[in-house]
Design an enzyme around this catalytic site. Structure first.
Site, PDB file in Angstrom:
ATOM      1  N   HIS A   1       3.396   6.330  -7.333  1.00  0.00           N
ATOM      2  CA  HIS A   1       2.639   7.455  -7.887  1.00  0.00           C
ATOM      3  C   HIS A   1       3.538   8.690  -7.980  1.00  0.00           C
ATOM      4  O   HIS A   1       3.555   9.393  -8.996  1.00  0.00           O
ATOM      5  CB  HIS A   1       1.435   7.730  -6.996  1.00  0.00           C
ATOM      6  CG  HIS A   1       0.380   8.581  -7.638  1.00  0.00           C
ATOM      7  ND1 HIS A   1      -0.781   8.929  -6.993  1.00  0.00           N
ATOM      8  CD2 HIS A   1       0.306   9.171  -8.859  1.00  0.00           C
ATOM      9  CE1 HIS A   1      -1.525   9.686  -7.789  1.00  0.00           C
ATOM     10  NE2 HIS A   1      -0.888   9.850  -8.917  1.00  0.00           N
TER      11      HIS A   1
ATOM     12  N   HIS B   1       0.833  -1.206   0.000  1.00  0.00           N
ATOM     13  CA  HIS B   1       0.000   0.000   0.000  1.00  0.00           C
ATOM     14  C   HIS B   1       0.870   1.260   0.000  1.00  0.00           C
ATOM     15  O   HIS B   1       0.686   2.157  -0.837  1.00  0.00           O
ATOM     16  CB  HIS B   1      -0.915  -0.013   1.226  1.00  0.00           C
ATOM     17  CG  HIS B   1      -1.801   1.195   1.334  1.00  0.00           C
ATOM     18  ND1 HIS B   1      -3.127   1.178   0.985  1.00  0.00           N
ATOM     19  CD2 HIS B   1      -1.542   2.471   1.749  1.00  0.00           C
ATOM     20  CE1 HIS B   1      -3.650   2.375   1.165  1.00  0.00           C
ATOM     21  NE2 HIS B   1      -2.706   3.178   1.649  1.00  0.00           N
ATOM     22  N   GLU B   2       1.806   1.342   0.937  1.00  0.00           N
ATOM     23  CA  GLU B   2       2.652   2.525   1.012  1.00  0.00           C
ATOM     24  C   GLU B   2       3.510   2.671  -0.237  1.00  0.00           C
ATOM     25  O   GLU B   2       3.762   3.782  -0.702  1.00  0.00           O
ATOM     26  CB  GLU B   2       3.529   2.472   2.268  1.00  0.00           C
ATOM     27  CG  GLU B   2       2.755   2.411   3.577  1.00  0.00           C
ATOM     28  CD  GLU B   2       1.769   3.555   3.755  1.00  0.00           C
ATOM     29  OE1 GLU B   2       1.984   4.637   3.178  1.00  0.00           O
ATOM     30  OE2 GLU B   2       0.760   3.359   4.462  1.00  0.00           O
TER      31      GLU B   2
ATOM     32  N   HIS C   1       1.744   4.566  -3.007  1.00  0.00           N
ATOM     33  CA  HIS C   1       1.908   6.016  -2.955  1.00  0.00           C
ATOM     34  C   HIS C   1       3.245   6.414  -3.570  1.00  0.00           C
ATOM     35  O   HIS C   1       3.335   7.382  -4.338  1.00  0.00           O
ATOM     36  CB  HIS C   1       1.870   6.503  -1.508  1.00  0.00           C
ATOM     37  CG  HIS C   1       0.517   6.460  -0.879  1.00  0.00           C
ATOM     38  ND1 HIS C   1      -0.590   7.037  -1.450  1.00  0.00           N
ATOM     39  CD2 HIS C   1       0.091   5.911   0.286  1.00  0.00           C
ATOM     40  CE1 HIS C   1      -1.642   6.847  -0.672  1.00  0.00           C
ATOM     41  NE2 HIS C   1      -1.260   6.169   0.390  1.00  0.00           N
TER      42      HIS C   1
END
Length: 841
Positions: free
Chosen positions: A621, A614-615, A618
């Protein structure tokens, strides 16, 4: 979690610069140690009030068959070292030692934190600040004096550079002051942060920047000359000016500043001091059958001549009691204690809500929700949010009704009472009972003798992420030696992100191991955004160096980025995104060794694997965005789009073809049996509808609290209970009178009126996983989770734009679905109707 502002928004500085701290706070967890609080978080009552021990990320589609594990790489892109530097402390120490004499300029100078030449000692933080503010003042003067067409054409880029200069200080210092274990550096970073923040407040007392931006936007020859990205940034900045009351009379502007300050202070106090009405709940020892005997013994005390179990009212232990204690009356006592905030906590919450309502009215908005949703949100109004949540609730309702009936049937069978009803304090107990019975009924599997975590050493997971990104985007992680001074702790590993076409594209600092003085909350931080550095900026530094000299820099390129990493790909100079990932994974003790004699590496649960994925979503992105302005770089996109890439990555963490890239036993190299993962996923899916309904209701509550009709006599408890009775599925038990759980809803401070965003992005991520990555499956017509064409489509339609293109256009292009391109209320309702979970096969 990425751009929810904690502090008052400023007219031209990106809101995410001012908002990281709130997202790193935890709920009140009772009088337990920091480490115990971290452990309790895995079982404690979530923001929904339910006490599920599983991640919502586990709610996935049907389980694909096991596929062969393939750990192949190439000589060119060998990642053996990548695994070693995370799994073997000695290997990292030896590797990092190779960087002791390294400096970017090739001299003997000490390396600064993050490679920033100013930050070689605590005093350097203020030198860095003053240098940045001096540059900022020159830009303010330049914008204020703009008069020609060319000068007005430069206004957007000048304001973006102004924002970047201040974000360089604020982002870095905010991260450092809450992460570094060095007290002197903490204080220096805090002082630098405060000085920069004060300067921003001074800028907000003048309207000159707003006036000049307005003139530029109103000049057709200027507007037509700007790129799509520049126009987007101009509109964002103009809206930020409007929301900061820059056009109001002086008295109103003064009140705006006062209200903003009060909201920050009251909100911080609300989060920091939230507490239950009763700190402990006393339970008769004889009535605690089912509770873990170790916990019962540890919390056993003598009271009035009898033995009682005294549990912290809001804690992991109390949540465990709700799930395991057989006596319904005891569970009821625990429930009331865990769902009743103190009067002071509720007063602070209602004070914050009232202050926000006044702020919105002062700024000319119908409500605080109207005000907040105008700022970089895909849902542009409260009505759009309502349409989304109502459609989502309708989609979820059938699932909830079935789950409630299952729980009721289990209670009736267990109690032998066919006429009993399901109470609020029954849900967790009977959900846990059904899950345990499912585990007991499952046939034993030989491969399950080994814990699943032994297939997920941190090093192999990092290998897997690098291999996944290489296949999807042509990116890989390359360990980089860090000389003393570059990182804030010896445990921090630096990775360079390398593109097969563009070379070095980002710097990633990984602070992933547990420390006693470290927050247990996983987080992604953009310490410095990507931004194109114009040639005239480099020229300015060249002239300065030629005229005055600078002991820190001999190269104008290095001076333009404070000595931090740069790219010159394609003749364009860019400051590379510098990213920090912080997690809290536990390394094994020193006496726990491999058979080879090495220390055992950090072994992750599958939930922790999802957290890291999940991290990293980011981070990728930020890495893949190809904007030239930092205002819209990477995760600086619409707030309700920011969690889409990271939530999507959780699907990859559970996909068999992705796990086949890396998931193997840390010592034997044997591949994981995917069915073992699949069993956990199936268990986690049980009662996902109930958990999601709780989140939907809280998103609705957030809208109620920040909507119209919030007056002096607003009662947050009545509003919460009324909403539950209106919005929850028939048969779902609701909070009884006498409780006031909303006092523990700490996200109301950071996410005011935008709490729906995570649900929104979960729906979009589910849709992207199905429509773009074919639910991970490979067919004759579609690739799956590892298909380069699918990765490039996601990159080119969404990730590369950051916030520089309309978010609805990006999502519409990604899904190849023109129905949502308009981004209106109908589009929001359509997204809600898709639901969070696909139909099972």
């Amino acid at each position: 979690m990425i751009k929810i502002a904690r502090r008052p928004q400023t007219s031209w500085v990106c809101t995410q610069c001012l908002g990281h701290l709130q997202r790193r706070r935890t709920f009140y967890a009772g009088p337990v140690s920091r480490r115990k609080a971290a452990a309790a978080a895995t079982t404690a009552t979530t923001a929904t009030g339910s006490s599920s021990t599983v991640s919502t990320a586990h709610t996935r589609s049907s389980i694909p068959p096991t596929i062969p594990t393939t750990h192949s790489t190439s000589d060119q892109h060998d990642d053996t070292t990548l695994r070693a530097v995370f799994d073997d402390a000695a290997a990292w120490k030896a590797f990092s030692a190779s960087g002791k004499n390294y400096t970017a300029a090739g001299s003997k100078k000490k390396v600064g934190l993050f490679g920033n030449a100013y930050l070689t000692e605590p005093a350097g933080f203020m030198r860095f600040t003053h240098a940045s503010l001096n540059s900022a003042q020159r830009i303010v003067a330049k914008v204020a004096s703009a008069a020609t067409l060319d000068e007005y054409r430069a206004v957007v880029r000048d304001l973006d550079r102004l924002s970047d200069l201040l974000c360089r200080v604020i982002d870095l210092c905010d991260f450092v002051r809450t992460t570094t274990p060095d007290a002197a550096i903490q204080q220096a970073a805090s002082d630098a942060w405060a000085t920069t923040y004060q300067y921003m407040n001074q800028l907000n007392t003048t309207s000159v920047l707003n006036d000049q931006l307005g003139r530029a936007m109103d000049t057709p020859k200027v507007w037509s000359s700007w790129s799509e990205e520049e126009r987007t940034v101009a509109e964002m900045l103009k809206l930020d000016f409007t929301k900061s009351a820059v056009n109001l009379p002086q008295a109103s502007r003064d009140r705006f500043v006062e209200l903003s300050q009060c909201i920050g202070e009251v909100g911080t106090q609300f989060v920091d001091t939230m507490a239950p009405a009763q700190p402990w709940v006393d339970l008769p020892s004889t009535s605690c059958r089912g509770l873990d005997p170790t916990i019962a013994k540890h919390f056993s005390v003598q009271k009035a001549g009898r033995r009682v179990v005294r549990l912290p009212a809001v804690s992991g232990q109390a949540s465990l009691g709700l799930r395991t204690i057989h006596d319904e009356d005891v569970r009821k006592s625990i429930y009331y204690a865990t769902r009743t905030a103190s009067r002071q906590t509720v007063r602070l919450l209602e004070n914050m809500i009232g202050l926000r309502a006044e702020l919105a009215q002062l700024s000319g908005f119908e409500s605080y929700a109207h005000m907040a949703l105008r700022d970089r949100m895909m849902a542009k109004s409260p009505e759009s949010v309502r349409q989304f949540l109502q459609a989502l609730a309708a989609n979820n309702g059938t699932t909830v009704r079935g789950e409630i009936q299952e729980l009721l049937a289990k209670k009736q069978k267990t109690t032998g009472d066919a006429h009993t009803s399901l109470a609020a304090w029954d849900k967790d107990y009977y959900m846990s009972l059904v899950r345990r019975e499912a585990v007991s009924a499952a046939p034993p599997r030989k491969s399950h003798n080994l814990p699943l975590s032994e297939y997920f050493s941190l090093g192999t997971v990092m290998q897997g992420l690098s291999r996944l990104f290489q296949r999807l985007y042509g990116l890989r992680f390359v360990p980089h030696a860090t000389p003393p001074g570059e990182t804030w702790h010896p445990d921090v590993r630096r990775l360079d992100v390398v593109s097969e076409t563009e070379g070095h594209v980002a710097v990633l600092y990984c602070d992933l191991f547990y420390r006693e003085d470290k927050s247990p909350n996983p987080a992604h931080f953009t310490v410095r955004c990507s931004r194109e550095i114009a040639q005239h900026e480099i020229g300015e530094h060249a002239q300065s160096l030629a005229a005055d000299g600078d002991p820190l820099f001999t190269d104008p390129l290095a001076a333009a980025n404070d000595g931090m990493a740069l790219s010159t790909y394609g003749g364009v100079v860019k400051q590379l995104p510098t990213i920090a990932l912080v997690c809290d994974f536990t390394k094994e003790s020193g006496d726990s060794l491999f058979s080879s004699g090495k220390e055992k590496p950090a072994l992750l649960t599958h939930h922790e694997v999802e957290t890291l994925f999940h991290e990293m979503g980011h981070a990728v992105h930020s890495v893949l965005a190809r904007t030239s302005l930092q205002t819209v770089s990477g995760t600086r996109c619409a707030t309700d789009l920011a969690e889409l890439p990271s939530t999507l990555m959780e699907h990859f963490a559970s996909d068999p073809s992705v796990l086949a890239l890396f998931a193997r036993h840390y010592e034997t190299g044997a591949p994981v049996d995917y069915e073992q993962v699949a069993e956990g996923l199936r268990r986690a899916r049980r009662f996902e509808g109930i958990d999601d309904e709780s989140q939907i209701v809280l998103a609705m509550l957030d809208q109620v609290y920040h909507g119209t009709g919030v007056g002096d006599k607003f009662n947050s408890t009545q509003a919460f209970h009324s909403l539950q009775r209106r919005a929850m599925t028939e048969g779902s038990p609701v909070d009884p009178s006498g409780t006031c759980w909303q006092g523990f809803f700490g996200h109301l401070f950071g996410y005011g009126s935008t709490y729906y965003s995570y649900l929104f992005d979960r729906v979009l991520a589910e849709r992207v996983w199905g429509e773009v990555f074919n639910n991970g499956s490979v067919t004759d017509s579609k690739g799956g989770a590892l298909d380069r064409a699918n990765g490039e489509h996601l990159r080119d339609s969404l990730l590369r734009w950051g916030g520089g293109r309309d978010a609805w256009r990006c999502v519409s292009d990604t899904l190849r679905d023109p129905r949502i391109a308009a981004g209106d209320e109908a589009a929001m309702a359509l997204v809600g109707s898709w639901g969070i979970h696909r139909k099972r096969q």
